[in-house]
Design a protein around this motif. Sequence first.
Motif, PDB file in Angstrom:
ATOM      1  N   ALA A 218      31.197 110.272 -16.837  1.00  0.00           N
ATOM      2  CA  ALA A 218      32.619 110.605 -16.972  1.00  0.00           C
ATOM      3  C   ALA A 218      32.806 111.889 -17.773  1.00  0.00           C
ATOM      4  O   ALA A 218      33.612 112.756 -17.404  1.00  0.00           O
ATOM      5  N   VAL A 219      32.075 112.035 -18.869  1.00  0.00           N
ATOM      6  CA  VAL A 219      32.212 113.239 -19.701  1.00  0.00           C
ATOM      7  C   VAL A 219      31.786 114.478 -18.918  1.00  0.00           C
ATOM      8  O   VAL A 219      32.462 115.517 -18.951  1.00  0.00           O
ATOM      9  N   CYS A 220      30.681 114.376 -18.205  1.00  0.00           N
ATOM     10  CA  CYS A 220      30.201 115.529 -17.429  1.00  0.00           C
ATOM     11  C   CYS A 220      31.154 115.863 -16.282  1.00  0.00           C
ATOM     12  O   CYS A 220      31.388 117.042 -15.982  1.00  0.00           O
ATOM     13  N   LEU A 221      31.706 114.839 -15.640  1.00  0.00           N
ATOM     14  CA  LEU A 221      32.646 115.094 -14.547  1.00  0.00           C
ATOM     15  C   LEU A 221      33.906 115.793 -15.047  1.00  0.00           C
ATOM     16  O   LEU A 221      34.516 116.570 -14.308  1.00  0.00           O
ATOM     17  N   LEU A 222      34.303 115.530 -16.280  1.00  0.00           N
ATOM     18  CA  LEU A 222      35.494 116.194 -16.804  1.00  0.00           C
ATOM     19  C   LEU A 222      35.210 117.647 -17.164  1.00  0.00           C
ATOM     20  O   LEU A 222      35.924 118.549 -16.719  1.00  0.00           O
ATOM     21  N   PHE A 223      34.193 117.872 -17.979  1.00  0.00           N
ATOM     22  CA  PHE A 223      33.990 119.209 -18.527  1.00  0.00           C
ATOM     23  C   PHE A 223      33.142 120.110 -17.628  1.00  0.00           C
ATOM     24  O   PHE A 223      33.135 121.325 -17.822  1.00  0.00           O
ATOM     25  N   LEU A 224      32.446 119.525 -16.675  1.00  0.00           N
ATOM     26  CA  LEU A 224      31.711 120.326 -15.687  1.00  0.00           C
ATOM     27  C   LEU A 224      32.332 120.102 -14.319  1.00  0.00           C
ATOM     28  O   LEU A 224      31.633 119.931 -13.317  1.00  0.00           O
ATOM     29  N   ASN A 225      33.639 120.105 -14.281  1.00  0.00           N
ATOM     30  CA  ASN A 225      34.365 119.871 -13.034  1.00  0.00           C
ATOM     31  C   ASN A 225      34.265 121.101 -12.131  1.00  0.00           C
ATOM     32  O   ASN A 225      34.120 122.229 -12.616  1.00  0.00           O
ATOM     33  N   GLY A 226      34.334 120.862 -10.831  1.00  0.00           N
ATOM     34  CA  GLY A 226      34.208 122.015  -9.953  1.00  0.00           C
ATOM     35  C   GLY A 226      34.710 121.828  -8.540  1.00  0.00           C
ATOM     36  O   GLY A 226      35.200 122.761  -7.921  1.00  0.00           O
ATOM     37  N   GLY A 227      34.604 120.644  -7.982  1.00  0.00           N
ATOM     38  CA  GLY A 227      35.041 120.442  -6.611  1.00  0.00           C
ATOM     39  C   GLY A 227      34.023 120.920  -5.593  1.00  0.00           C
ATOM     40  O   GLY A 227      32.833 121.089  -5.892  1.00  0.00           O
ATOM     41  N   TRP A 273      41.109 124.445  -8.842  1.00  0.00           N
ATOM     42  CA  TRP A 273      40.683 123.442  -9.843  1.00  0.00           C
ATOM     43  C   TRP A 273      39.648 124.092 -10.762  1.00  0.00           C
ATOM     44  O   TRP A 273      38.473 123.823 -10.688  1.00  0.00           O
ATOM     45  N   VAL A 274      40.102 124.966 -11.659  1.00  0.00           N
ATOM     46  CA  VAL A 274      39.199 125.785 -12.457  1.00  0.00           C
ATOM     47  C   VAL A 274      38.398 124.921 -13.422  1.00  0.00           C
ATOM     48  O   VAL A 274      38.816 123.833 -13.810  1.00  0.00           O
ATOM     49  N   ASN A 275      37.251 125.445 -13.827  1.00  0.00           N
ATOM     50  CA  ASN A 275      36.405 124.709 -14.763  1.00  0.00           C
ATOM     51  C   ASN A 275      37.070 124.646 -16.134  1.00  0.00           C
ATOM     52  O   ASN A 275      37.548 125.654 -16.662  1.00  0.00           O
ATOM     53  N   ILE A 276      37.096 123.457 -16.736  1.00  0.00           N
ATOM     54  CA  ILE A 276      37.845 123.239 -17.970  1.00  0.00           C
ATOM     55  C   ILE A 276      37.251 124.029 -19.136  1.00  0.00           C
ATOM     56  O   ILE A 276      37.991 124.615 -19.938  1.00  0.00           O
ATOM     57  N   THR A 706      29.897 128.374 -11.662  1.00  0.00           N
ATOM     58  CA  THR A 706      30.958 128.926 -12.506  1.00  0.00           C
ATOM     59  C   THR A 706      30.482 129.134 -13.932  1.00  0.00           C
ATOM     60  O   THR A 706      30.718 130.192 -14.538  1.00  0.00           O
ATOM     61  N   VAL A 707      29.804 128.134 -14.487  1.00  0.00           N
ATOM     62  CA  VAL A 707      29.306 128.254 -15.858  1.00  0.00           C
ATOM     63  C   VAL A 707      28.262 129.368 -15.941  1.00  0.00           C
ATOM     64  O   VAL A 707      28.262 130.169 -16.890  1.00  0.00           O
ATOM     65  N   GLY A 708      27.379 129.431 -14.936  1.00  0.00           N
ATOM     66  CA  GLY A 708      26.381 130.495 -14.938  1.00  0.00           C
ATOM     67  C   GLY A 708      27.021 131.873 -14.929  1.00  0.00           C
ATOM     68  O   GLY A 708      26.580 132.780 -15.650  1.00  0.00           O
TER      69      GLY A 708
END
Length: 863
Positions: A218-227, A273-276, A706-708
């Motif tokens: 759940a934590v990873c799905l929230l803060f590493l969100n991407g679609g 749905w931008v990355n948080i 996105t994070v990269g």
Amino acid sequence: MAGIVFFAFFLAGGLLIARFWLPGLRPLTRWYIGGSIGLLLTLWLPVLWANAVSFSAEAHLLSALTLGALVLAAWFTRDKRPRVRFMPEDRRMLRAVLLVALPLTLLAGWLEYTHSIRIAADGTYHVGQSTYGDLQLHLAITTSAINAKFPLENSLMVGATMAYPFLSDTFASTFYLLGMGLSASMALTGTLMCASIFTGYALLCANLVRRRSAMWLAVCLLFLNGGLGFIYILSGTIENGSVAATVWDNLYTVFTGYYQTPTNQPNPNNLRWVNIICDMLVPQRGIMGGWTMLMPVFLLLVPPLVRRERIANRALIIAGVMAGGMPLLHTHSFLALGISSVGFCLYATVTAPKRRRWEAFKPFLLYGGIAAALSLPQLFAFTFVQATNSDHFLRFQFNWCNNRGGNGLVDPYLWFYIKNVGLPYVLILIALSQRRKGDLRTQAEQANTLTDGLYRKAAEQQPEIDKPPQATPTVQTALAVTPPEAVQSAEAMPVAVAAQEDTDGEPDESVYSGLLAGDMPAYGQTGRIAPVPSQVETKEDRPYLRPLSPEKLRAAAFAPEDEDRVGIMQAVTGTDKPEESRRPFIAEIFHPTYHPAKDEQAAGFAATTPGEAETCFADKPPARDWVRRNRLLAAGAFLIYLVAEFVIFQPNEYDNNKLFYVWFLLCLPMAADYAAELFTRLKGLGGRTLLAAWFLILCFLSAGLTVGREVISDYQAYTVSDIAVADYVRTETPEHSVFLTGNQHLNPVASLAGRTIICGSDLYLYYHGFNTTSRKLEVSTFYADPENNLALLLEYGVEYIYVSPSERYSYAVDEDALRRLFTPVYESEDGNYLIFAVPETYRKTGDAAQNAYDPSQDPASEG
């Protein structure tokens, strides 16, 4: 260093307040709430005092004294019930939380360092992709707040009150004022707030999920969100199906282009749905500050509602105060919290027994009343003024940014959400449709037996189904609960003999007569002493037990009254494993428990209690009605969804995602639980691991790209000349003096030096409700013909005029007229940067034709 000490002092104060008011919470939750209280007071107290003495060192000293008074008041009104101590359940939870929160904090810390005016080797200031636009607003607020009177003026729009939520920026102002550099102040405070958010959400999930793995998911799905935006990157196509480029060309564009990541491509792929972390927390400090209070409020409210526990009044008061302080932290987060709280209230009240609905509603009345009392003054004084004075706030529009300008849907409704949110959107809908059957029904029935119809019963009132089975006492288990004095007085005897009883059920006392109190057995050897089970008196809540080394066991055997050194258990039970420590973690934060007997005698009750099992990290997790949990979360979450789907709350329709993200975080615990349960059901199926791997790839590939991209992004924001002129302005001009500059967003006078300007960029003004058309025209007219527009100087109290390459690019600057009318007080070596001082006579009359220029009135000539 002074800023760090100041913040540490406030953290300590918050921990003490939580210690005194919330002893019934599990330690991790209590400590997190205490840290959040300290953070809230750090944000608010200096600002409150700034209304009287300006945002200065004096205000911060008064804030520290106020904190001391609050801690003292908390002690006088403390909850005298025993504290829940640190137990194995908490230790497991702490490890799980750190395992996910620490890596995310390191990532956010690196982005804060590289994106908050990183000083390059050549002396220039660099930022990242996501902060190139937004950071300048936050810098302007941070620097302009120093020694400013409050209510704070908007330094980008002279004469206007700062209605934008500014508390997360004045948090950095505190460190900047107390001696820390501007870049370090921004990076440190941003990292601290991100760490608070990650930890808070991990704790919230740990209190809500069925399985431990679901918490991490759940934590990873929230803060590493991407679609599913990566599909367009890897397929080499755009939305209409036409070929755009090769996959490698697309990947190169992702890592080198400006906002070309698979989570943020409004055109042509309608990816919103931008990355948080990358596009919300790091660049937009408002949402960062809002979520630092959103997480603890949810943590105080939601888990007790799920467990059907009474929420203590003190917890409700703290939640109400935190919620009430949110409008000037982040208005969207406050709005989302208010809407979700209404949903929780409706569900809790409607599902309560008819005669007890008022009882279910009363906690929300206390919490909501406090939040409303504290928030309404902020809303009426700041938020509503800004919104109602604008013609582009608040409008009805279905499907927010998928219906651009209300001109029709760009994508089909469900496909828009599936491709943007990804598989979690599908999981949320499936999890919400679950019904009670099998294990879910059994647990629901067990959980219902533990309640009185509305709230969970006290432990002593619960039926045996919630308690472990009571085994017949054995020699070893009986000895384990024997008081030391019983062990001391008992005669050593063989185990086999000790177990004998008379036919009437009483122990045969003849077996004791021929036994001598011999030596203790060797370390790890089967014991001899065995008191009679029927004579054993149990003693609960033993203090900390520290096992002794083998060479000290003999001494321990003859001094069993020293309960802090009982090592006798290891010898008599035949185990060489150390006794588990019961000392609270870090001495339960500022509260030593080395003298529990004195504590009990003084308070009249035990100083600590192990507390009831609350989460899936317990040895025996409590029974829960998981379907009820899903529906409770959905009642709050989908009410946000419904409102955000029909009402736009800002000129930029995209900003409604700040509401949808709160819907998302509330729904993820049930979605992650369902995913973990599905993985368990597939046990024994060939390829289960491969399916799980594909699931994770589909969930996190877009976020990974996105994070990269964000990690390696690097843009120059300010040149060496920009920095030099900002240093001059900061050191040689009066604080809060008014400058005439262009409205470029990279403005060293406003952002780095903190001076007030006539009109800033529309990036920060139009979307906050200001109509800048007339002011921009006035500025342009003055630069082109200063001699005939001197009234502008009087109207806005302009003290300095700034000319740089940006002004020359944007306006037809009549530099000769400026030099003729005013004397330059600063000029760079290449002549590209000029600062002219405006004589006081111009600011008094605004008429240069009637007032000859007097050099003695030039601020630059003074001193």
